[in-house]
Design an enzyme around this catalytic site. Structure first.
Site, PDB file in Angstrom:
ATOM      1  N   SER A 124       0.842  -1.196   0.000  1.00 50.83           N
ATOM      2  CA  SER A 124       0.000   0.000   0.000  1.00 50.83           C
ATOM      3  C   SER A 124       0.875   1.243   0.000  1.00 50.83           C
ATOM      4  O   SER A 124       1.969   1.250   0.596  1.00 50.83           O
ATOM      5  CB  SER A 124      -0.844  -0.020   1.281  1.00 50.83           C
ATOM      6  OG  SER A 124      -1.412   1.231   1.509  1.00 50.83           O
ATOM      7  N   TYR A 148      -1.549  -0.860  10.695  1.00 48.98           N
ATOM      8  CA  TYR A 148      -1.854  -1.500   9.403  1.00 48.98           C
ATOM      9  C   TYR A 148      -0.709  -1.248   8.411  1.00 48.98           C
ATOM     10  O   TYR A 148      -0.174  -2.167   7.790  1.00 48.98           O
ATOM     11  CB  TYR A 148      -3.192  -0.963   8.848  1.00 48.98           C
ATOM     12  CG  TYR A 148      -3.341  -1.193   7.371  1.00 48.98           C
ATOM     13  CD1 TYR A 148      -3.597  -2.470   6.875  1.00 48.98           C
ATOM     14  CD2 TYR A 148      -3.197  -0.147   6.457  1.00 48.98           C
ATOM     15  CE1 TYR A 148      -3.698  -2.699   5.514  1.00 48.98           C
ATOM     16  CE2 TYR A 148      -3.303  -0.361   5.096  1.00 48.98           C
ATOM     17  CZ  TYR A 148      -3.555  -1.635   4.625  1.00 48.98           C
ATOM     18  OH  TYR A 148      -3.645  -1.852   3.285  1.00 48.98           O
ATOM     19  N   LYS A 152       2.313  -3.797   6.492  1.00 49.13           N
ATOM     20  CA  LYS A 152       2.690  -3.860   5.066  1.00 49.13           C
ATOM     21  C   LYS A 152       4.193  -3.622   4.913  1.00 49.13           C
ATOM     22  O   LYS A 152       4.872  -4.297   4.133  1.00 49.13           O
ATOM     23  CB  LYS A 152       1.891  -2.822   4.262  1.00 49.13           C
ATOM     24  CG  LYS A 152       0.397  -3.110   4.195  1.00 49.13           C
ATOM     25  CD  LYS A 152       0.098  -4.342   3.360  1.00 49.13           C
ATOM     26  CE  LYS A 152      -1.369  -4.690   3.301  1.00 49.13           C
ATOM     27  NZ  LYS A 152      -1.636  -5.968   2.645  1.00 49.13           N
TER      28      LYS A 152
HETATM   29  N1  UFG Z   1     -12.922  11.075   3.754  1.00 53.83           N
HETATM   30  C1  UFG Z   1     -13.962  11.898   4.095  1.00 53.83           C
HETATM   31  N2  UFG Z   1     -15.058  11.343   4.673  1.00 53.83           N
HETATM   32  C2  UFG Z   1     -15.179  10.011   4.905  1.00 53.83           C
HETATM   33  C3  UFG Z   1     -14.111   9.165   4.542  1.00 53.83           C
HETATM   34  C4  UFG Z   1     -12.986   9.740   3.973  1.00 53.83           C
HETATM   35  O1  UFG Z   1     -13.894  13.112   3.901  1.00 53.83           O
HETATM   36  O2  UFG Z   1     -16.213   9.579   5.450  1.00 53.83           O
HETATM   37  C5  UFG Z   1     -11.740  11.651   3.075  1.00 53.83           C
HETATM   38  C6  UFG Z   1     -10.435  11.450   3.828  1.00 53.83           C
HETATM   39  O3  UFG Z   1     -10.246  12.502   4.754  1.00 53.83           O
HETATM   40  C7  UFG Z   1      -9.431  11.430   2.688  1.00 53.83           C
HETATM   41  C8  UFG Z   1     -10.190  10.809   1.525  1.00 53.83           C
HETATM   42  O4  UFG Z   1     -11.557  10.955   1.848  1.00 53.83           O
HETATM   43  O5  UFG Z   1      -9.088  12.751   2.323  1.00 53.83           O
HETATM   44  C9  UFG Z   1      -9.896   9.336   1.324  1.00 53.83           C
HETATM   45  O6  UFG Z   1     -10.109   8.628   2.543  1.00 53.83           O
HETATM   46  P1  UFG Z   1     -10.205   7.028   2.596  1.00 53.83           P
HETATM   47  O7  UFG Z   1     -10.510   6.643   4.008  1.00 53.83           O
HETATM   48  O8  UFG Z   1     -11.108   6.525   1.544  1.00 53.83           O
HETATM   49  O9  UFG Z   1      -8.736   6.562   2.183  1.00 53.83           O
HETATM   50  P2  UFG Z   1      -7.315   6.892   2.857  1.00 53.83           P
HETATM   51  O10 UFG Z   1      -6.561   7.698   1.849  1.00 53.83           O
HETATM   52  O11 UFG Z   1      -7.437   7.411   4.222  1.00 53.83           O
HETATM   53  O12 UFG Z   1      -6.680   5.437   3.016  1.00 53.83           O
HETATM   54  C10 UFG Z   1      -6.698   4.503   1.965  1.00 53.83           C
HETATM   55  C11 UFG Z   1      -6.936   3.113   2.512  1.00 53.83           C
HETATM   56  C12 UFG Z   1      -5.780   2.635   3.308  1.00 53.83           C
HETATM   57  C13 UFG Z   1      -4.537   2.748   2.541  1.00 53.83           C
HETATM   58  C14 UFG Z   1      -4.358   4.107   1.979  1.00 53.83           C
HETATM   59  C15 UFG Z   1      -3.223   4.037   1.001  1.00 53.83           C
HETATM   60  O13 UFG Z   1      -8.048   3.105   3.356  1.00 53.83           O
HETATM   61  O14 UFG Z   1      -5.965   1.264   3.580  1.00 53.83           O
HETATM   62  O15 UFG Z   1      -5.518   4.545   1.270  1.00 53.83           O
HETATM   63  O16 UFG Z   1      -2.751   5.235   0.658  1.00 53.83           O
HETATM   64  F1  UFG Z   1      -3.490   2.452   3.338  1.00 53.83           F
END
Ligand code: UFG
Length: 333
Positions: A124, A148, A152
């Site tokens: 990841s 997590y 990885k």
């Molecule tokens: N976000 C919101 N509201 C939500 C969920 C997310 O505004 O309800 C925003 C977050 O702040 C972020 C974006 O949407 O800016 C993406 O968030 P995600 O939770 O979808 O994804 P992340 O980038 O936090 O993390 C993901 C995976 C991880 C992985 C990572 C790799 O969940 O498992 O990408 O870069 F490690």
């Protein structure tokens, strides 16, 4: 070639299974259904009209894994099976270290025993931690900042050591950015289990009116509209990257890490707006506090994947939001 897919009933695993079957590979899937269901196995068969062996098996059981290797002539492995919820990993680190790392060590041990030395590993972009700049290349320092991500990173290190000790191994470490989207059939996709943490499943449940509104976590980041920017990649493109990675390691000893992303960042609001526009459905949202641990912006430099694998993401944001919605529209909750 017969390829074992661990976690093959899961979100990325099931899409990869479809791509492998459609390209003529034989596959074997093992999955314990801890975050997936038997329906995915049926739907992979339905989409491809092909059959394959499935074993309900926890990779933490070495005996169960050995039994699979003794029944099937496995030539390569694509290893997805792992827990993946960042928040849960902070609350229950031992659960993550134990399952993700011990499970992988079991797998590598059994592979060694059976002389199977080809593995594509599901890593990841989170292994990079906070980047000093964008886009991110594979030689950036690795600083994961949650358990997590650390699992990885540790597995990557184990794989690099394994190759140093025995360079007959062919190892491809794929660092995914943010996979979204679903198969165009609408039969497989990311099925949220409870209240989703990730943005796309959350948007889908709001659009389906199962959740009231999306919380946009912060609009004061130093990005073009203040909301977080990520490199969203269509899961079908991602799945195709695994085929290329298998071909890359098929006839040589190598251990190489490769980003799978598009190179293009979208903000939370851009994603929400694309979803509403393309699917003609409302997604009510409210701006809330930043989520602890979130980064402002990161996206991949995907040029190494193009150079060494001959792979490039082809599907755009419209395909991503359309296919995600098609899959969720078909689901009963
Ligand atoms: N976000 C919101 N509201 C939500 C969920 C997310 O505004 O309800 C925003 C977050 O702040 C972020 C974006 O949407 O800016 C993406 O968030 P995600 O939770 O979808 O994804 P992340 O980038 O936090 O993390 C993901 C995976 C991880 C992985 C990572 C790799 O969940 O498992 O990408 O870069 F490690």
């Amino acid at each position: 070639m017969k390829v074992l897919i661990t976690g093959g009933a899961g979100y990325i695993g099931s899409h990869t299974a479809v791509e492998l079957l459609e390209s003529g590979y034989d596959i074997v899937i093992v999955d314990d259904f801890s975050n997936s269901s038997p329906e995915a196995i049926e739907n992979i068969k339905k989409i491809t009209n092909k059959d394959f062996s499935f074993y309900k098996c926890d990779i933490n059981s070495k005996d169960a894994l050995s039994a699979v290797f003794s029944h099937e002539k496995i030539e390569a492995v694509i290893h997805f099976a792992a827990y993946k919820a960042v928040g849960e990993s902070c609350r229950l680190p031992i659960k993550y270290y134990s399952n993700n790392i011990s499970g992988t060590i079991n797998l590598l041990d059994v592979m060694n025993e059976y002389g199977c030395k080809k593995i594509v590993f599901s890593s990841s972009a989170t292994v990079y931690g906070e980047p000093e700049e964008n886009p991110m290349t594979e030689d950036f320092p690795l600083h994961p900042f949650n358990p997590y991500g650390t699992t990885k990173y540790i597995i990557e290190e184990i794989l690099r050591d394994l190759y140093r000790a025995d360079n007959e191994w062919g190892i491809s470490i794929l660092r995914y950015f943010n996979p979204i989207g679903a198969h165009h059939s609408g039969l497989i996709g990311e099925r949220p289990n409870g209240i989703p943490n990730n943005i796309m499943p959350y948007i889908c449940l709001v659009a389906k009116k199962k959740l009231e509104k999306l919380s946009v976590f912060g609009n004061d980041y130093p990005t073009r509209d203040g909301t977080g920017v990520r490199d969203y990649i269509h899961v079908v493109d991602l799945a195709k990257g695994h085929l290329k990675a298998l071909e890359y390691i098929a006839d040589k000893g190598i251990c190489d890490s490769i980003n799978l992303g598009t190179g293009c960042g979208y903000s939370v609001l851009e994603l929400v707006n694309a979803f509403s526009r393309v699917n003609n459905v409302e997604v009510p949202y409210v701006i809330t506090e930043r989520r602890p641990g979130d980064l402002a912006e990161y996206y991949a430099d995907p040029s190494k994947a193009e150079k060494v694998l001959g792979w490039k993401a082809e599907l755009g944001i419209e395909d991503m939001v359309k296919s995600s919605w098609k899959f969720i529209s078909n689901q009963q909750f």
